[in-house]
Design a protein around this motif. Sequence first.
Motif, PDB file in Angstrom:
ATOM      1  N   ARG A 127      -7.836  -4.560   1.853  1.00 48.76           N
ATOM      2  CA  ARG A 127      -7.878  -5.817   1.258  1.00 48.76           C
ATOM      3  C   ARG A 127      -7.990  -5.663  -0.564  1.00 48.76           C
ATOM      4  O   ARG A 127      -8.573  -5.588  -0.841  1.00 48.76           O
ATOM      5  CB  ARG A 127      -8.724  -6.564   1.544  1.00 48.76           C
ATOM      6  CG  ARG A 127      -7.996  -6.770   3.757  1.00 48.76           C
ATOM      7  CD  ARG A 127      -9.608  -8.061   3.819  1.00 48.76           C
ATOM      8  NE  ARG A 127      -9.492  -7.351   5.481  1.00 48.76           N
ATOM      9  CZ  ARG A 127     -10.014  -7.542   6.837  1.00 48.76           C
ATOM     10  NH1 ARG A 127     -11.605  -8.752   6.019  1.00 48.76           N
ATOM     11  NH2 ARG A 127      -9.789  -8.226   8.071  1.00 48.76           N
TER      12      ARG A 127
ATOM     13  N   ASP B 214      -0.972  -0.780   6.070  1.00 51.62           N
ATOM     14  CA  ASP B 214      -2.066  -2.251   6.430  1.00 51.62           C
ATOM     15  C   ASP B 214      -2.854  -2.728   5.566  1.00 51.62           C
ATOM     16  O   ASP B 214      -3.681  -3.349   5.912  1.00 51.62           O
ATOM     17  CB  ASP B 214      -3.359  -1.168   7.480  1.00 51.62           C
ATOM     18  CG  ASP B 214      -4.017  -0.129   6.946  1.00 51.62           C
ATOM     19  OD1 ASP B 214      -3.841   0.140   5.331  1.00 51.62           O
ATOM     20  OD2 ASP B 214      -4.912   0.281   7.357  1.00 51.62           O
ATOM     21  N   SER B 215      -1.977  -2.711   5.010  1.00 49.31           N
ATOM     22  CA  SER B 215      -2.663  -3.555   3.454  1.00 49.31           C
ATOM     23  C   SER B 215      -2.368  -5.307   2.987  1.00 49.31           C
ATOM     24  O   SER B 215      -1.295  -5.793   3.404  1.00 49.31           O
ATOM     25  CB  SER B 215      -2.392  -2.590   1.559  1.00 49.31           C
ATOM     26  OG  SER B 215      -1.035  -2.687   1.702  1.00 49.31           O
ATOM     27  N   ASN B 216      -2.936  -5.828   2.500  1.00 51.29           N
ATOM     28  CA  ASN B 216      -2.780  -7.469   2.195  1.00 51.29           C
ATOM     29  C   ASN B 216      -3.122  -7.421   1.137  1.00 51.29           C
ATOM     30  O   ASN B 216      -4.383  -7.035   0.312  1.00 51.29           O
ATOM     31  CB  ASN B 216      -3.634  -8.189   3.377  1.00 51.29           C
ATOM     32  CG  ASN B 216      -3.676  -7.530   4.695  1.00 51.29           C
ATOM     33  OD1 ASN B 216      -3.571  -7.290   5.606  1.00 51.29           O
ATOM     34  ND2 ASN B 216      -2.785  -8.836   5.089  1.00 51.29           N
TER      35      ASN B 216
ATOM     36  N   GLY C 158      -3.273 -10.604  -2.031  1.00 44.77           N
ATOM     37  CA  GLY C 158      -2.427 -11.888  -2.234  1.00 44.77           C
ATOM     38  C   GLY C 158      -3.666 -12.457  -3.641  1.00 44.77           C
ATOM     39  O   GLY C 158      -4.467 -12.148  -3.487  1.00 44.77           O
TER      40      GLY C 158
ATOM     41  N   GLU D 128      -5.000 -10.746   7.149  1.00 46.15           N
ATOM     42  CA  GLU D 128      -4.520  -9.757   7.302  1.00 46.15           C
ATOM     43  C   GLU D 128      -3.319 -10.958   7.520  1.00 46.15           C
ATOM     44  O   GLU D 128      -1.733 -10.781   7.899  1.00 46.15           O
ATOM     45  CB  GLU D 128      -4.230  -9.027   9.175  1.00 46.15           C
ATOM     46  CG  GLU D 128      -4.993  -9.661  10.332  1.00 46.15           C
ATOM     47  CD  GLU D 128      -6.363  -9.843  10.425  1.00 46.15           C
ATOM     48  OE1 GLU D 128      -6.873 -10.034  11.808  1.00 46.15           O
ATOM     49  OE2 GLU D 128      -7.325  -9.625   8.973  1.00 46.15           O
ATOM     50  N   GLU D 129      -3.443 -12.250   7.425  1.00 43.56           N
ATOM     51  CA  GLU D 129      -2.137 -12.979   7.828  1.00 43.56           C
ATOM     52  C   GLU D 129      -1.760 -13.406   6.386  1.00 43.56           C
ATOM     53  O   GLU D 129      -0.748 -13.871   6.161  1.00 43.56           O
ATOM     54  CB  GLU D 129      -2.161 -14.490   8.736  1.00 43.56           C
ATOM     55  CG  GLU D 129      -3.165 -14.298  10.183  1.00 43.56           C
ATOM     56  CD  GLU D 129      -3.017 -15.143  10.884  1.00 43.56           C
ATOM     57  OE1 GLU D 129      -2.414 -15.768  11.220  1.00 43.56           O
ATOM     58  OE2 GLU D 129      -4.204 -15.925  10.563  1.00 43.56           O
TER      59      GLU D 129
ATOM     60  N   GLY E  47      -0.232 -11.729   2.653  1.00 45.69           N
ATOM     61  CA  GLY E  47       0.476 -10.901   1.613  1.00 45.69           C
ATOM     62  C   GLY E  47       0.629  -9.592   2.938  1.00 45.69           C
ATOM     63  O   GLY E  47       0.375  -8.719   2.257  1.00 45.69           O
ATOM     64  N   PRO E  48       0.610  -9.612   3.686  1.00 42.85           N
ATOM     65  CA  PRO E  48       0.872  -7.993   5.201  1.00 42.85           C
ATOM     66  C   PRO E  48       1.960  -7.801   3.950  1.00 42.85           C
ATOM     67  O   PRO E  48       3.372  -7.954   3.232  1.00 42.85           O
ATOM     68  CB  PRO E  48       1.192  -8.055   6.117  1.00 42.85           C
ATOM     69  CG  PRO E  48       1.609  -9.812   6.392  1.00 42.85           C
ATOM     70  CD  PRO E  48       1.421 -10.661   4.870  1.00 42.85           C
TER      71      PRO E  48
ATOM     72  N   GLN F  41       4.900  -7.856   1.476  1.00 46.12           N
ATOM     73  CA  GLN F  41       4.796  -7.901   0.319  1.00 46.12           C
ATOM     74  C   GLN F  41       5.999  -6.506  -0.732  1.00 46.12           C
ATOM     75  O   GLN F  41       6.491  -5.970  -1.232  1.00 46.12           O
ATOM     76  CB  GLN F  41       3.924  -7.410  -0.561  1.00 46.12           C
ATOM     77  CG  GLN F  41       2.720  -8.291  -0.484  1.00 46.12           C
ATOM     78  CD  GLN F  41       2.972  -9.330  -1.613  1.00 46.12           C
ATOM     79  OE1 GLN F  41       4.334  -9.633  -1.234  1.00 46.12           O
ATOM     80  NE2 GLN F  41       1.987 -10.026  -1.542  1.00 46.12           N
TER      81      GLN F  41
END
Length: 600
Positions: free
Chosen positions: A263, A283-285, A287, A305-306, A308-309, A313
Motif C-alpha cells: 500500500r 497486488d499494490s494499491n 492513492g 485494497e479498494e 487505487g488497485p 492504475q
Amino acid sequence: MTELRSPLQAQVVQWLVAPGDTVRAGDVVVILEAMKMEHEVRSPGAGRVRERMFAEGEAVREREVLLVLEAAFEPAAPQRAQAEATVATPSSVRADLQRVLDRHAFTLDAARPEAVAKRHALGLRTARENVADLCDPGSFSEYGALAVAAQRGRRSEEDLVRNTPADGMVTGLGRINGVDAAVLAYDATVLAGTQGLRNHQKTDRLLGVALKHRLPVVLFAEGGGGRPGDTDMPIVAGLHVPTFASFARLNGQVPVVGIAAGRCFAGNAALLGCCDVIIATDDSNIGMGGPAMVEGGGLGVFKPEEIGPATVQHGNGVIDVLVRDEAEAVAVARRYLSYFQGTLANFEAPDPLALRDVVPENRLRVYDSRAALRGIADAGSLLELRTGFGPGIHTALARIGGRPVGMIANNPLHLGGAIDADAADKAARFLQLCNAHGLPVVSLVDTPGFMVGPAIEERAQVRHVSRMFVAAAHLRVPLFGVVLRKGYGLGAMAMVAGGFHEPAFLVSWPSGEFGGMGLEGAVRLGYRKELEAVPEGPRRDALFDQLVAQQYAAGQATNMAATLEIDAVIDPAQTRDWLLRGLSAARVDPAPRSPAIDTW
C-alpha cells in the motif's frame, strides 16, 4: 646499543617497560603527553631494556634519549611470526566498537524476526531485502541507520531503538549494474512506512547528494504517508518540510525510478508520482489518500485494497510497468537504469529479413507493430512502458547495436493507428523522458492522423495532441523516422518531430503511403461533387474505389522520395543498418538548464 629518542617536547606519563625487559621492534614502550594529547612511542628495534633516562612525570625535550636498549636473543623466524600474529590479532572487540555494533544490530532484520515473518507471510520482502537485491553485492553504504522516530517525549529510548529502527526508512548509496546510485526504501514494518521527521531529514540529505553528484535515484515507496505521532519538534502541521520540493527538483536531472508494492498512500504516493517511471506489483494499491483520509473527508468507508488497485492504475497510466512481485520489480528497475548507463559491447541482432513480413500486403489489413519494434531492437532488449495506457502508441526503451534508444510506434490495432488524447500524452511524455536523459528516438509511423470527431473533442483533443509538437520542438536528441505504412496529415508530422524534414532522416518501407489526410477522407472531401454526380449504388462505389486507387498511386513512397519529401525508400531488412549509421553520425546536444518530464 640502541638509543630511543623523544620525537617531541613532552612529559613522560607512563613507562610500559622496565630495565631487563625484552621488547620487539614496534612495541609501545612509553607514553608521552603534549598539548593534552597522549603519544605512543615505539621501540625502533628488538632488544633488552638497559636503562630508562627519565622518570614518570618528568619533562623531556625533543631528541633527548628516553631509553637505552642492548642486543638480546632474537627468536627464530617461525617463532617470531607466530608471536607477532598472536599480538596482531586482538582477543576481543574494543568496547567502543562493540557499542556501535550492538546498536547497529537493532537496525537489521535479524533483530525483528516477528515483523519479518509477518512480512513474508504476506508474500512481501523487507526494505533491506529489496535494497540488497537492487544493489550490487557489498556496494551499499547506509546513511542515517541509527535514526529513530522523533518521539522521545512520549517513548523511552529503548523502545525507540527496538521498534523504530532507522525511523522506518533505509537510505544510502550503492552501485547498480556497476554504476553509483542513491536508494531510498520506506520500511513498512516500522510505523507502517510512514513519513516521519527523521526519515524526511534522511531523505533530504540523500536527495541533495544525488542532485549534486548527478546520481540516479530509486525509491521504494510503500507506506502510509505523513506520521502524526512525532512530537519532539514544536510544529503544528509540519507542512514546511522540503522533501517534496527536493524530490521534484530531480526531475529531468537524473533518472528517478519508483517502486510500489503493498500500500502506497498520501505523501509516499506523492513522491512516487514524481518519478520518471513507476514499477508496481499486481497486488499494490496507490492513492493520494488511504482509508482513514478518505473517511475523514466524508467520502465513504473503503478497504485499502479498494483504493487505487494496480489494475486501475495501470490502465489509467499511473503505472508504467506492472510486475508480479518485488523481485521482478527490482529486476525491472535494474534493467531500466541500464538504458541510461551506456552502450553494451555484446548484443544479439535479430533476423533482418523478418521485417519484410511485418506489414501485410493488403493495405487494409491490421497488424501488430510491436513486431517491427522487436525486429529492429537487439534481441531481448525491448522494455515497453505504459502498456496499459494509450494503446494507440507503443513506447519502449531498447538497444540497437548495443546503444540505448527510445522507440515509439503507432498501433494499427487501435483506431487504425489514429492518435487520440491518451496516445498523444503517452508519446509526448516519452519524448521528454528520452530528451532529458539523452536517448535518441526511433519513430515507427503508421497513422491516418489525429483522431477526430465530437467524442474525442470532448476530451480536449486539441491540447493533448499538440503536446507532441511542443515536446518534439525541444528535442536535443536525434530522432529517426521510419514509415511502415500510413503517413498521413498532422498525426504523421507529430510522429516525426513536427515535420518530415525535422528528423535526422526519414525513410519509408515500400508499403508506405502518404497524403495530407487519409485517402478515403481526402477523396470524399476533394471529390464530393464528382461523387454526388453519380447515383448512389455500385457506380458511385466503383468511382470512389477508382479515386482512392489514384490517390494511393500518387502517394506511394517512391513518389515521396522522388520529390524529396522523404529521404529514401528502403528494404525493411536494411532498417537496422540505416539506424546504426544514423546513430553513429548524429549527436546529442548539451542538456538545457531545466529539462522537465511531465508527471503525466
